[in-house]
Design an enzyme around this catalytic site. Structure first.
Site, short mmCIF file in Angstrom:
data_model
loop_
_atom_site.label_atom_id
_atom_site.label_comp_id
_atom_site.label_asym_id
_atom_site.label_seq_id
_atom_site.Cartn_x
_atom_site.Cartn_y
_atom_site.Cartn_z
N ARG A 1 1.05 -1.10 -0.11
CA ARG A 1 -0.09 0.27 0.11
C ARG A 1 0.75 1.11 0.02
O ARG A 1 2.05 1.39 0.54
CB ARG A 1 -0.97 0.06 1.19
CG ARG A 1 -2.04 -1.12 1.24
CD ARG A 1 -2.91 -0.95 2.32
NE ARG A 1 -2.27 -1.22 3.41
CZ ARG A 1 -1.58 -0.63 4.40
NH1 ARG A 1 -1.78 0.98 4.43
NH2 ARG A 1 -0.94 -0.85 5.56
N TYR B 1 -1.04 -3.81 -6.88
CA TYR B 1 -0.91 -4.43 -5.77
C TYR B 1 -2.22 -4.53 -4.98
O TYR B 1 -2.83 -3.47 -4.91
CB TYR B 1 0.17 -3.80 -4.87
CG TYR B 1 0.10 -4.23 -3.45
CD1 TYR B 1 0.67 -5.55 -2.92
CD2 TYR B 1 -0.40 -3.56 -2.58
CE1 TYR B 1 0.30 -6.06 -1.97
CE2 TYR B 1 -0.51 -4.15 -1.08
CZ TYR B 1 -0.09 -5.41 -0.97
OH TYR B 1 -0.38 -5.90 0.47
N LYS C 1 -9.65 -2.35 1.48
CA LYS C 1 -9.28 -1.57 2.35
C LYS C 1 -10.06 -0.29 2.08
O LYS C 1 -10.65 0.80 2.80
CB LYS C 1 -7.79 -1.20 2.33
CG LYS C 1 -7.01 -2.14 2.82
CD LYS C 1 -7.56 -2.76 4.35
CE LYS C 1 -7.17 -4.07 4.90
NZ LYS C 1 -5.67 -4.16 5.37
N HIS D 1 -10.77 -2.56 11.34
CA HIS D 1 -9.30 -3.41 10.91
C HIS D 1 -9.33 -4.40 11.96
O HIS D 1 -8.26 -4.54 12.55
CB HIS D 1 -8.22 -2.45 10.63
CG HIS D 1 -7.22 -3.13 9.98
ND1 HIS D 1 -5.75 -2.67 10.08
CD2 HIS D 1 -6.98 -4.10 9.04
CE1 HIS D 1 -5.00 -3.47 9.46
NE2 HIS D 1 -5.80 -4.21 8.70
N SER E 1 -1.40 -3.60 10.43
CA SER E 1 -0.88 -4.48 9.16
C SER E 1 0.38 -5.22 9.51
O SER E 1 1.41 -4.89 10.03
CB SER E 1 -0.64 -3.61 8.02
OG SER E 1 -1.84 -2.91 7.47
N CYS F 1 0.96 -7.32 11.92
CA CYS F 1 1.01 -7.48 13.34
C CYS F 1 0.36 -8.68 14.03
O CYS F 1 0.19 -8.56 15.16
CB CYS F 1 0.64 -6.02 13.98
SG CYS F 1 1.89 -4.86 13.58
N ASP G 1 -9.09 -10.02 8.88
CA ASP G 1 -8.57 -8.60 8.60
C ASP G 1 -9.59 -7.45 8.93
O ASP G 1 -9.53 -6.34 9.17
CB ASP G 1 -8.18 -8.44 7.04
CG ASP G 1 -7.07 -7.45 6.80
OD1 ASP G 1 -6.31 -7.00 7.78
OD2 ASP G 1 -7.44 -6.74 5.91
N ARG H 1 2.21 -12.09 -0.61
CA ARG H 1 1.03 -12.57 0.04
C ARG H 1 0.31 -13.79 -0.75
O ARG H 1 0.60 -14.01 -1.89
CB ARG H 1 0.04 -11.37 -0.25
CG ARG H 1 0.25 -10.08 0.34
CD ARG H 1 -0.44 -9.74 1.61
NE ARG H 1 -0.12 -8.71 2.34
CZ ARG H 1 -0.59 -8.09 3.76
NH1 ARG H 1 -1.52 -8.85 4.19
NH2 ARG H 1 0.01 -7.37 4.17
P1 GTP Z 1 -2.28 -7.71 7.34
O1 GTP Z 1 -2.61 -8.62 6.59
O2 GTP Z 1 -1.32 -6.92 6.92
O3 GTP Z 1 -3.32 -6.84 8.12
O4 GTP Z 1 -1.63 -8.46 8.68
P2 GTP Z 1 -1.73 -9.34 9.94
O5 GTP Z 1 -2.07 -8.24 11.07
O6 GTP Z 1 -3.07 -10.31 9.61
O7 GTP Z 1 -0.50 -9.95 10.20
P3 GTP Z 1 0.00 -11.44 10.28
O8 GTP Z 1 -0.98 -12.56 11.31
O9 GTP Z 1 -0.06 -12.28 8.83
O10 GTP Z 1 1.47 -11.31 10.97
C1 GTP Z 1 2.41 -10.83 10.26
C2 GTP Z 1 3.70 -10.90 11.01
O11 GTP Z 1 3.68 -11.05 12.33
C3 GTP Z 1 4.35 -12.39 10.40
O12 GTP Z 1 5.86 -12.09 10.26
C4 GTP Z 1 4.32 -13.23 11.81
O13 GTP Z 1 5.38 -14.27 11.86
C5 GTP Z 1 4.28 -12.16 12.97
N1 GTP Z 1 3.74 -12.75 14.26
C6 GTP Z 1 2.24 -13.08 14.25
N2 GTP Z 1 1.69 -13.45 15.30
C7 GTP Z 1 2.90 -13.41 16.13
C8 GTP Z 1 3.23 -13.66 17.48
O14 GTP Z 1 2.22 -14.03 18.46
N3 GTP Z 1 4.56 -13.42 18.03
C9 GTP Z 1 5.38 -12.95 16.87
N4 GTP Z 1 6.55 -12.66 17.52
N5 GTP Z 1 5.28 -12.67 15.61
C10 GTP Z 1 4.05 -12.85 15.24
C1 SPV Z 2 -2.92 -4.56 5.10
O1 SPV Z 2 -1.74 -3.84 4.73
O2 SPV Z 2 -3.30 -4.34 6.13
C2 SPV Z 2 -3.46 -5.82 4.68
C3 SPV Z 2 -2.91 -5.89 3.09
O3 SPV Z 2 -4.16 -6.45 5.01
S1 SPV Z 2 -3.68 -4.90 1.96
O4 SPV Z 2 -4.90 -5.60 1.43
O5 SPV Z 2 -2.60 -4.53 0.85
O6 SPV Z 2 -3.97 -3.66 2.74
MN MN Z 3 -4.81 -5.63 6.90
#
Ligand code: GTP
Ligand code: SPV
Ligand code: MN
Length: 590
Positions: free
Chosen positions: A69, A197, A206, A226, A248, A250, A277, A371
């Site tokens: 983004r 993207y 989003k 979110h 994002s 996290c 999400d 992704r």
């Molecule tokens: P978006 O799709 O961007 O909104 O992200 P999301 O919040 O769904 O993030 P996602 O669960 O894909 O986590 C992304 C990153 O956080 C990855 O690199 C994971 O390995 C890391 N991660 C997720 N949960 C944990 C956790 O409990 N501990 C640690 N140390 N890292 C974590």
């Molecule tokens: C984020 O960035 O929070 C995502 C991926 O979930 S995107 O759809 O690119 O925004």
């Molecule tokens: Mn997201």
């Protein structure tokens, strides 16, 4: 195809603007989807992967300058600049339309215009909303067909209603200097140009489900957030649902699909995924807050996803999935990314399309924001309420960020308004999900900084108002932080499946069945309140990540006071009162 006059006249307008060679209406049928895939493969837009190992899966690479983004080029085009607020970029709507239409004009020449009717939310749900996306990208069509409910059924439900959202996407030259992601909340209009993207071009996600929907929600007593949504079934067979807002990359996808530690599985606990999400929430007939996931698939972060960290996410990607910007293993015609396993392919192509040897190369095979787009039905732990038109009732709302220091593993807010305050002061380190520096601490209220479609001060006010509407049936609000680091820079909390231990405390708190210590910031578990059974972690480490450090938090309040200044008189009094309350409690603390 529809007879809806408002739709047909807008499509005519778009045709005249972008001048495609032909127009294809996406009907959602299996035959049409198969034809689209075959066509995308024939032009090289997508690579067909090993049909035995990854049936119906494809790889796509975006341009190297188009991988995330772009917040600096994302605009809220509302009539009055002051309605946009200090955390968004603003463009005057008429000037914006002119500039964007000039970029879009004639840009489909020699190309096909795809018209995608889609529903955000289960078709027919009172919470669902309908949109039309016009695009010249088959990649967008195929991703939207996974991420949303697409096709003829949607048009049947819409009938001749004018209540739908317009979305125009033009690939143009993918010129980063002319890239604009724009939403016009007062016109239900989205225009995105010069990107391909996901977050910039899957307009249901989003742009609509957060930026436009947050504005619609403010005016109609609902919320677009979110947030992940998950259900926790206890051994007695009762399921409680929670939502979680983390910025994002996290941890939403990971928490939404977590597998509880063995002792909990043995006891009969189960986790069910409703969403990873986005959550749309409103007060239900019983007075509680009910949530639906408006999406139909997962657009998840690939790197770090493996059989240990998130087996459910990995399983979700084993069929019918589109991978974007990961490495291609040429020996097996499968995909690979950093953190998938310890066996990177030697004979591979990296995400930029260059030959790559994972054993010897010191550059990454997959982009950090690569992704997968996976159908929700693939998920082994998908909730039986996933398609429920009423959604699920929410017991707790969890905020969380990526904080190396200060914020403890978990704490409970004192009440709803204090919980809104806790969400408003969220800060988190930036990730690869958006372009720009990674690892920089920034404020990200409710994980909505890049996604709130109107003034963030009014958004805080809306949260306070939802608390009044829900009264004593409002969910309890918590904050978590899985990312505390020790002096050597290692994560102090094991995270992932073990986060269930924290969820257990949260649910028990909602039922009045767990103890806590009252601290200036809220209620924190005593170390013995978190179950460490079966975990190789000593109680001293746990104590350290539960500490509320008076000095750090006093400094934090100064930081918050400074941050709050940007909202001027739009900062709700409820929040300035909460800040004063926190300062006073800190001053009085030992
Ligand atoms: P978006 O799709 O961007 O909104 O992200 P999301 O919040 O769904 O993030 P996602 O669960 O894909 O986590 C992304 C990153 O956080 C990855 O690199 C994971 O390995 C890391 N991660 C997720 N949960 C944990 C956790 O409990 N501990 C640690 N140390 N890292 C974590
Ligand atoms: C984020 O960035 O929070 C995502 C991926 O979930 S995107 O759809 O690119 O925004
Ligand atoms: Mn997201």
């Amino acid at each position: 195809m529809t007879n809806n006059k408002s739709v047909l006249s807008w499509i005519e307008e778009m045709k005249e603007l972008v001048t495609p060679d032909n127009v294809v209406w996406v009907d959602g049928s299996a035959e049409q989807l198969a034809a689209f895939k075959a066509q995308a493969v024939s032009t090289g837009e997508m690579i067909k992967l090993n049909e035995e190992l990854l049936p119906d899966c494809y790889l796509h690479r975006t341009r190297p300058n188009d991988v995330a983004r772009v917040e600096a080029r994302t605009f809220i085009c509302c009539r009055k600049e002051e309605d946009c607020g200090p955390t968004n970029h603003w463009m005057e709507p008429q000037a914006a339309y002119k500039m964007l239409f000039d970029i879009a004009r004639g840009s489909y020449k020699g190309r096909t215009m795809y018209v995608i009717p889609y529903s955000m939310g289960p078709i027919g749900s009172p919470l669902a909303q309908i949109g039309y996306e016009v695009t010249d990208s088959l990649y967008v069509v195929l991703n939207m067909s996974i991420m949303t409910r697409v096709g003829a059924k949607v048009e049947e439900v819409l009938g001749d209603s004018e209540n739908w959202i317009k979305g125009l996407h033009c690939s143009c030259d993918i010129d980063p200097e002319k890239r604009y992601i724009t939403q016009f909340p007062e016109d239900n209009y989205i225009i995105s140009v010069n990107s391909a993207y996901g977050g910039n071009v899957l307009l249901g996600k989003k742009c609509f489900a957060l930026r436009i929907a947050s504005y619609l929600g403010k005016n109609n007593e609902w919320m677009a957030e979110h947030m992940l949504i998950l259900g926790i079934e206890n051994p007695e067979g009762e399921t409680k649902y929670v939502t979680g807002a983390f910025p994002s990359a996290c941890g939403k996808t990971n928490l939404a699909m977590l597998i509880p530690p063995k002792s909990y599985l043995d006891a009969g606990y189960k986790v069910r995924t409703v969403g990873d999400d986005i959550a749309w929430m409103r007060k239900g007939p019983d007075g509680r807050l009910w949530a639906i996931n408006p999406e139909n698939g997962f657009f998840g972060v690939a790197p770090g996803t493996n059989n240990k960290s998130n087996p459910n996410a990995l399983a979700s990607t084993r069929k019918g999935t589109i991978f974007t910007n990961v490495a291609l293993n040429l020996d097996t015609n499968t995909v690979w990314w950093e953190g998938l396993d310890k066996n990177p392919p030697e004979n591979a192509i990296d995400w930029t399309g260059e030959p790559w040897n994972g054993k010897t190369s010191d550059i990454k095979g997959a982009h950090p924001n690569s992704r997968f787009t996976a159908p929700a039905v693939n998920c082994p732990c998908i909730s039986d309420k996933f398609n429920d038109v009423s959604g699920v009732p929410i017991s707790a709302i969890i905020f969380g960020g990526r904080r190396a220091t200060t914020t403890p593993l978990v704490y409970q807010s004192r009440n709803w308004n204090n919980g809104v305050f806790v969400g408003s002061i969220m800060a988190s380190e930036t990730t690869a999900a958006a372009t720009g520096a990674v690892g920089q601490l920034r404020h990200d209220p409710m994980a909505m900084l890049p996604f709130c479609g109107y003034h963030m001060g009014d958004y805080f006010k809306h949260w306070c108002e939802m608390g009044e509407i829900l009264g004593d049936k409002a969910p309890k609000i918590f904050n978590v932080n899985w990312f505390r680091l020790d002096e050597e820079g290692n994560f102090m909390w094991p995270g992932f499946g073990d986060n269930f231990r924290v969820l257990e405390w949260i649910l028990k708190r909602c039922e009045g069945k767990a103890e806590a210590l009252e601290t200036p910031i809220g209620y924190v578990p005593r170390p013995e309140d978190i179950n460490l059974e079966g975990l190789d972690m000593d109680i001293e480490t746990l104590k350290k990540i539960l500490v509320v450090d008076k000095e750090r938090w006093t400094a934090e309040t100064e930081e918050i006071a400074n941050y709050y200044k940007i909202f001027g008189d739009k900062l709700p009094k409820e929040l300035s009162d909460e800040l004063e309350g926190l300062k006073a409690r800190l001053a009085a603390a030992e």
